[in-house]
Write a protein that holds these residues in place. Structure first.
Motif, PDB file in Angstrom:
ATOM      1  N   UNK A  74      13.744  -4.690  11.659  1.00  0.00           N
ATOM      2  CA  UNK A  74      13.354  -3.853  12.796  1.00  0.00           C
ATOM      3  C   UNK A  74      14.510  -2.931  13.190  1.00  0.00           C
ATOM      4  N   UNK A  75      15.729  -3.451  13.158  1.00  0.00           N
ATOM      5  CA  UNK A  75      16.894  -2.617  13.482  1.00  0.00           C
ATOM      6  C   UNK A  75      17.084  -1.505  12.448  1.00  0.00           C
ATOM      7  N   UNK A  76      16.793  -1.789  11.184  1.00  0.00           N
ATOM      8  CA  UNK A  76      16.869  -0.750  10.146  1.00  0.00           C
ATOM      9  C   UNK A  76      15.829   0.340  10.395  1.00  0.00           C
ATOM     10  N   UNK A  77      14.640  -0.071  10.794  1.00  0.00           N
ATOM     11  CA  UNK A  77      13.583   0.904  11.101  1.00  0.00           C
ATOM     12  C   UNK A  77      13.996   1.753  12.294  1.00  0.00           C
ATOM     13  N   UNK A  78      14.547   1.114  13.320  1.00  0.00           N
ATOM     14  CA  UNK A  78      15.033   1.858  14.483  1.00  0.00           C
ATOM     15  C   UNK A  78      16.092   2.875  14.075  1.00  0.00           C
ATOM     16  N   UNK A  79      17.004   2.464  13.236  1.00  0.00           N
ATOM     17  CA  UNK A  79      18.069   3.358  12.782  1.00  0.00           C
ATOM     18  C   UNK A  79      17.499   4.556  12.029  1.00  0.00           C
ATOM     19  N   UNK A 133       7.486   5.073  19.510  1.00  0.00           N
ATOM     20  CA  UNK A 133       7.646   4.023  18.506  1.00  0.00           C
ATOM     21  C   UNK A 133       8.954   3.263  18.715  1.00  0.00           C
ATOM     22  N   UNK A 134      10.020   3.969  19.053  1.00  0.00           N
ATOM     23  CA  UNK A 134      11.289   3.297  19.345  1.00  0.00           C
ATOM     24  C   UNK A 134      11.142   2.318  20.508  1.00  0.00           C
TER      25      UNK A 134
END
Length: 140
Positions: free
Chosen positions: A48-53, A24-25
């Protein structure tokens, strides 16, 4: 030869999640690269960056939990039809094979949860595919 002890359901789920989340990453990273170059609003990129984090935080917690249970993923291989995982659990070597259809469905469910999308709604309405959803169909 001594038989390896059975793994618990929790241990199997821990290994599965530890193998699936990096996929997913990768999908999100490719989407992010496309978004940043397309002039889309920074709000999409920020989300998207928040989800990655949050995924990175979850992976860190999974790694800690794995260590405490004497579980170590040796390697994951992305094959044409599946994700192959080799790992150690309490000193015994095990393997797991996850079909891409299963991985895709699992990641879509996870992503829908993060984005607060109800997957149980009437499926007769047209669904618009996103680049992330399309990439989940393809091994990398």
């Amino acid at each position: 030869m001594k038989q390896s002890p059975l793994q618990t359901q929790e241990e199997l789920l821990l290994v599965k999640e530890s193998a699936v989340l990096p996929v997913l990453l990768d999908v999100l990273e490719r989407d992010l690269a496309g978004m940043e170059g397309s002039g889309l609003t920074r709000l999409y990129v920020q989300r998207v960056k928040e989800i990655q984090s949050s995924i990175m935080t979850r992976l860190s917690l999974l790694k800690h939990e794995s260590r405490s249970r004497s579980i170590a993923i040796i390697h994951t291989r992305r094959r044409e039809h599946s994700l192959h995982v080799s790992y150690l659990c309490r000193g015994y070597r095990h393997q797991m094979e996850l079909q891409w259809d299963f991985v895709k469905a699992d990641l879509e469910r996870r992503l829908a949860g993060v984005l607060r999308i109800n997957l149980e709604e009437d499926s007769r309405e047209p669904v618009h595919s996103t680049p992330a959803a399309e990439r989940l169909n393809k091994p990398t």
